[in-house]
Design a protein around this motif. Structure first.
Motif, PDB file in Angstrom:
ATOM      1  N   TYR A  44       0.710  -1.064   0.024  1.00 26.47           N
ATOM      2  CA  TYR A  44      -0.169   0.007   0.209  1.00 26.47           C
ATOM      3  C   TYR A  44       0.437   1.268  -0.029  1.00 26.47           C
ATOM      4  O   TYR A  44       0.750   2.510  -0.599  1.00 26.47           O
ATOM      5  CB  TYR A  44      -0.551  -0.252   1.084  1.00 26.47           C
ATOM      6  CG  TYR A  44      -2.188  -0.737   1.256  1.00 26.47           C
ATOM      7  CD1 TYR A  44      -2.123  -1.238   0.273  1.00 26.47           C
ATOM      8  CD2 TYR A  44      -2.855  -1.193   2.685  1.00 26.47           C
ATOM      9  CE1 TYR A  44      -3.772  -2.253   0.388  1.00 26.47           C
ATOM     10  CE2 TYR A  44      -3.968  -1.945   2.328  1.00 26.47           C
ATOM     11  CZ  TYR A  44      -4.401  -2.658   1.219  1.00 26.47           C
ATOM     12  OH  TYR A  44      -5.266  -3.451   0.866  1.00 26.47           O
ATOM     13  N   SER A  45       1.975   1.377   0.879  1.00 27.64           N
ATOM     14  CA  SER A  45       2.993   2.110   0.465  1.00 27.64           C
ATOM     15  C   SER A  45       3.607   2.519  -0.975  1.00 27.64           C
ATOM     16  O   SER A  45       3.762   3.432  -0.992  1.00 27.64           O
ATOM     17  CB  SER A  45       4.054   1.440   1.581  1.00 27.64           C
ATOM     18  OG  SER A  45       4.930   1.289   1.288  1.00 27.64           O
ATOM     19  N   GLN A  46       3.703   1.292  -1.195  1.00 29.86           N
ATOM     20  CA  GLN A  46       4.307   1.948  -2.695  1.00 29.86           C
ATOM     21  C   GLN A  46       2.951   2.343  -3.609  1.00 29.86           C
ATOM     22  O   GLN A  46       3.133   3.099  -4.749  1.00 29.86           O
ATOM     23  CB  GLN A  46       4.634   0.500  -3.523  1.00 29.86           C
ATOM     24  CG  GLN A  46       5.771  -0.266  -2.828  1.00 29.86           C
ATOM     25  CD  GLN A  46       6.623  -1.838  -3.358  1.00 29.86           C
ATOM     26  OE1 GLN A  46       6.314  -1.725  -4.686  1.00 29.86           O
ATOM     27  NE2 GLN A  46       7.548  -2.019  -2.765  1.00 29.86           N
ATOM     28  N   PHE A 223       7.705   2.640 -13.682  1.00 32.73           N
ATOM     29  CA  PHE A 223       7.812   2.491 -11.818  1.00 32.73           C
ATOM     30  C   PHE A 223       8.240   1.100 -11.729  1.00 32.73           C
ATOM     31  O   PHE A 223       6.968   0.358 -12.438  1.00 32.73           O
ATOM     32  CB  PHE A 223       6.124   3.074 -11.806  1.00 32.73           C
ATOM     33  CG  PHE A 223       6.204   4.463 -11.899  1.00 32.73           C
ATOM     34  CD1 PHE A 223       6.394   5.160 -10.920  1.00 32.73           C
ATOM     35  CD2 PHE A 223       5.092   5.714 -12.998  1.00 32.73           C
ATOM     36  CE1 PHE A 223       6.666   6.752 -10.731  1.00 32.73           C
ATOM     37  CE2 PHE A 223       5.750   6.687 -13.015  1.00 32.73           C
ATOM     38  CZ  PHE A 223       5.736   7.339 -11.961  1.00 32.73           C
ATOM     39  N   SER A 224       8.805   1.048 -10.601  1.00 38.36           N
ATOM     40  CA  SER A 224       9.026  -0.196  -9.874  1.00 38.36           C
ATOM     41  C   SER A 224       7.754  -1.226  -9.542  1.00 38.36           C
ATOM     42  O   SER A 224       7.519  -2.689  -9.852  1.00 38.36           O
ATOM     43  CB  SER A 224      10.002  -0.529  -9.385  1.00 38.36           C
ATOM     44  OG  SER A 224      10.034   0.199  -8.017  1.00 38.36           O
ATOM     45  N   ASP A 253      -8.664 -10.998  -8.880  1.00 36.46           N
ATOM     46  CA  ASP A 253      -9.487 -10.786  -8.154  1.00 36.46           C
ATOM     47  C   ASP A 253      -9.899 -10.329  -7.090  1.00 36.46           C
ATOM     48  O   ASP A 253     -11.079  -9.632  -7.144  1.00 36.46           O
ATOM     49  CB  ASP A 253     -10.664 -10.521  -8.981  1.00 36.46           C
ATOM     50  CG  ASP A 253     -10.561  -9.701 -10.861  1.00 36.46           C
ATOM     51  OD1 ASP A 253     -10.303  -8.238 -10.783  1.00 36.46           O
ATOM     52  OD2 ASP A 253     -11.063 -10.314 -12.294  1.00 36.46           O
ATOM     53  N   PHE A 254     -10.321 -11.879  -6.837  1.00 38.07           N
ATOM     54  CA  PHE A 254     -10.143 -11.865  -4.817  1.00 38.07           C
ATOM     55  C   PHE A 254      -9.298 -11.309  -4.375  1.00 38.07           C
ATOM     56  O   PHE A 254      -8.272 -11.833  -4.182  1.00 38.07           O
ATOM     57  CB  PHE A 254      -9.948 -12.920  -4.800  1.00 38.07           C
ATOM     58  CG  PHE A 254     -11.046 -13.689  -3.780  1.00 38.07           C
ATOM     59  CD1 PHE A 254     -12.211 -12.277  -3.128  1.00 38.07           C
ATOM     60  CD2 PHE A 254     -10.149 -14.403  -2.814  1.00 38.07           C
ATOM     61  CE1 PHE A 254     -11.811 -13.115  -1.185  1.00 38.07           C
ATOM     62  CE2 PHE A 254     -10.590 -14.929  -1.263  1.00 38.07           C
ATOM     63  CZ  PHE A 254     -12.233 -14.060  -0.876  1.00 38.07           C
ATOM     64  N   ALA A 255      -9.375  -9.821  -3.683  1.00 39.06           N
ATOM     65  CA  ALA A 255      -8.018  -9.408  -3.447  1.00 39.06           C
ATOM     66  C   ALA A 255      -8.787  -8.217  -2.408  1.00 39.06           C
ATOM     67  O   ALA A 255     -10.341  -7.702  -2.065  1.00 39.06           O
ATOM     68  CB  ALA A 255      -7.516  -7.868  -3.755  1.00 39.06           C
ATOM     69  N   LEU A 256      -7.261  -8.178  -1.551  1.00 39.73           N
ATOM     70  CA  LEU A 256      -7.587  -6.473  -0.759  1.00 39.73           C
ATOM     71  C   LEU A 256      -7.533  -4.836  -1.328  1.00 39.73           C
ATOM     72  O   LEU A 256      -6.738  -5.426  -2.404  1.00 39.73           O
ATOM     73  CB  LEU A 256      -6.329  -6.817   0.581  1.00 39.73           C
ATOM     74  CG  LEU A 256      -6.492  -7.746   1.301  1.00 39.73           C
ATOM     75  CD1 LEU A 256      -5.245  -7.627   1.967  1.00 39.73           C
ATOM     76  CD2 LEU A 256      -7.642  -7.281   2.354  1.00 39.73           C
ATOM     77  N   ILE A 257      -8.376  -4.262  -1.636  1.00 40.80           N
ATOM     78  CA  ILE A 257      -8.815  -2.955  -3.100  1.00 40.80           C
ATOM     79  C   ILE A 257      -8.422  -1.368  -1.733  1.00 40.80           C
ATOM     80  O   ILE A 257      -9.162  -1.869  -0.777  1.00 40.80           O
ATOM     81  CB  ILE A 257      -9.611  -3.829  -2.972  1.00 40.80           C
ATOM     82  CG1 ILE A 257     -10.383  -4.392  -4.088  1.00 40.80           C
ATOM     83  CG2 ILE A 257     -10.087  -2.007  -4.307  1.00 40.80           C
ATOM     84  CD1 ILE A 257     -11.756  -4.300  -4.644  1.00 40.80           C
ATOM     85  N   ARG A 258      -7.785  -0.239  -2.107  1.00 40.38           N
ATOM     86  CA  ARG A 258      -7.428   0.364  -1.811  1.00 40.38           C
ATOM     87  C   ARG A 258      -7.375   1.824  -2.996  1.00 40.38           C
ATOM     88  O   ARG A 258      -7.107   0.952  -4.176  1.00 40.38           O
ATOM     89  CB  ARG A 258      -5.645   0.848  -1.806  1.00 40.38           C
ATOM     90  CG  ARG A 258      -5.224   0.161  -0.144  1.00 40.38           C
ATOM     91  CD  ARG A 258      -6.280   1.215   0.669  1.00 40.38           C
ATOM     92  NE  ARG A 258      -5.985   0.948   2.255  1.00 40.38           N
ATOM     93  CZ  ARG A 258      -6.556   0.217   2.898  1.00 40.38           C
ATOM     94  NH1 ARG A 258      -7.761  -1.061   2.435  1.00 40.38           N
ATOM     95  NH2 ARG A 258      -5.988  -0.411   4.040  1.00 40.38           N
TER      96      ARG A 258
END
Length: 462
Positions: A44-46, A223-224, A253-258
């Motif tokens: 998330y920070s990336q 962007f890495s 697609d079954f994922a944590l989302i931001r």
């Protein structure tokens, strides 16, 4: 016998595997909730670092657009002649439909302003992950921050059909799209470097009409964070959604989302696959499973030993004929523990004329008579009372926490239960005599039982 043993061991193996698997999955997900938190935070920070870079480009392009508007307004007010600033190190490029086409006054203002800004902020021109240019609708030109070989501009590049493909031209956006003076394009392949890009654009106005726009082409693969990521687009209500997915992992697609809103109509979603968190730590699952197998196997061995010990204790403490306790229960830890903490009513019970039944009908019938007394006791007393056959037709009922008055009532109920219960083809009726006493905590159990025996013989002779 071999079939029985085979089924027994197969059943045990199945239980060990299933229990170990259940335990290891539970422990693994507990492990993931702790350890994966670090991975999630890092990802998330990336993501937010990438979005902050896009936000920086957005702010810069907005600033250039506003500065250009201000310069053009000043020119309209002063109505002075402006000449192009010529520098030996000018690296900007001018590309038009018509070769050697002259710059318009608006374009000269834009170039002069840009050169002044770049003189103070040279990093604008040094970004590897982006490309800055001005698209002049009034003069049909591309003014670029650096010269590009073989860049050819044609009339279609300023038309709606071309712009609509990428949604990258502010000229054809609605007023609501331009409320924040920034437009984010679709993701598309750049014609210059043939790479995936998004374009951040800000319009330049003259007399309330768009005459051009500043643009940052952002090269996504520089962007890495975006390497090995799949980028897709969709429209949801009024929002254009740019999805960043890690397609290397199954069920991505079954994922944590931001989510991050770049402008008033564009949202970026980063989907971190849950399968990634699982697969990156799958070796831990196997390790936990192996350890769980050992633990469950050891626990089952201990459980077997405990069960065998309990069965052995039951065999030792149980009377074979009646299924109730024998005298050895008086030395059992469970009984001793209760004796230390609770008063007990004691009922000494003796079958009447059982010897006559044995002599008349045989010992098998006598055994049935003894069973009848035991069954009557089971029907009368509680499950946690201690019902004991002390020998022959003699019994004890030890009732923890029971008062003498209640015990007396129960003795009458017992007599009725046994008397009403006939058995055998001879229709024999069984009767019992009962003596009562009370055992107090820290008292002498043997003395209390003797008192009950004395009362028993009084009842038998009454």
């Amino acid at each position: 016998m071999m079939v029985f043993l085979n089924n027994y061991f197969n059943d045990r193996l199945y239980k060990i595997i299933i229990r170990s698997l259940s335990l290891s999955i539970l422990l693994f997900f507990l492990f993931l909730t702790v350890v994966s938190n670090k991975v999630v935070k890092e990802q998330y920070s990336q993501f937010y670092l990438f979005m902050s870079k896009v936000e920086e480009y957005k702010q810069n392009i907005l600033l250039l657009g506003l500065l250009a508007n201000k310069n053009i307004e000043n020119y309209l007010l002063k109505n002075e002649k402006i000449e192009l600033i010529v520098k030996n190190d000018n690296k900007f490029g001018v590309y038009s439909i018509v070769q050697n086409d002259k710059l318009t006054m608006d374009e000269i203002i834009i170039i002069n302003m840009a050169l002044e800004v770049f003189g103070y902020v040279p990093y604008f021109l040094q970004q590897r992950d982006s490309f800055l240019f001005y698209r002049s609708y009034s003069g049909s030109k591309y003014l670029t921050s650096r010269k590009i070989n073989d860049l050819k501009v044609n009339e279609s590049m300023f038309k709606y059909e071309y712009c609509n493909i990428h949604d990258s031209c502010t000229l054809f956006n609605s007023a609501s799209d331009l409320e924040d003076r920034v437009v984010i394009s679709n993701v598309y392949i750049d014609a210059i470097k043939n790479e995936e890009i998004i374009t951040v654009s800000s319009p330049v106005f003259k007399n309330e009409e768009i005459i051009g726009d500043f643009n940052f082409d952002i090269y996504l693969r520089e962007f890495s964070f975006l390497k090995n990521k799949k980028i897709t687009e969709e429209v949801e209500n009024v929002y254009k959604i740019i999805n960043i997915k890690d397609s290397r992992y199954p069920f991505y697609d079954f994922a944590l989302i931001r989510e991050y809103y770049i402008d008033n109509r564009t949202m970026v979603k980063y989907k971190l696959p849950i399968s990634r968190l699982i697969l990156e730590h799958i070796f831990v699952l196997f390790l936990i499973y192996f350890l769980s197998l050992l633990v469950v196997w050891k626990l089952m061995l201990l459980s077997d030993k405990k069960n065998k010990l309990l069965k052995a204790e039951l065999i030792i403490n149980k009377d074979e004929l009646t299924g109730i306790y024998n005298r050895s229960i008086l030395n059992d830890n469970k009984f001793i523990s209760i004796k230390r903490t609770k008063n007990m009513a004691i009922l000494a019970i003796d079958g009447d004329k059982i010897k006559e039944i044995n002599d008349t009908y045989g010992h098998d019938t006598g055994d049935e008579a003894i069973k009848c007394i035991a069954n009557g006791m089971k029907a009368t007393f509680r499950d946690d009372d201690f019902l004991i056959r002390t020998g022959g037709d003699e019994f004890l009922a030890l009732l923890p926490g029971c008062s003498l008055k209640v015990a007396e009532e129960l003795s009458n109920v017992l007599k009725e239960n046994i008397k009403l219960n006939s058995f055998n083809k001879h229709g024999i009726k069984i009767e019992v005599s009962v003596g009562l006493s009370m055992f107090e905590i820290n008292g002498n159990l043997k003395d209390s039982i003797k008192k009950a025996d004395i009362m028993l013989y009084k009842d038998k002779n009454s």
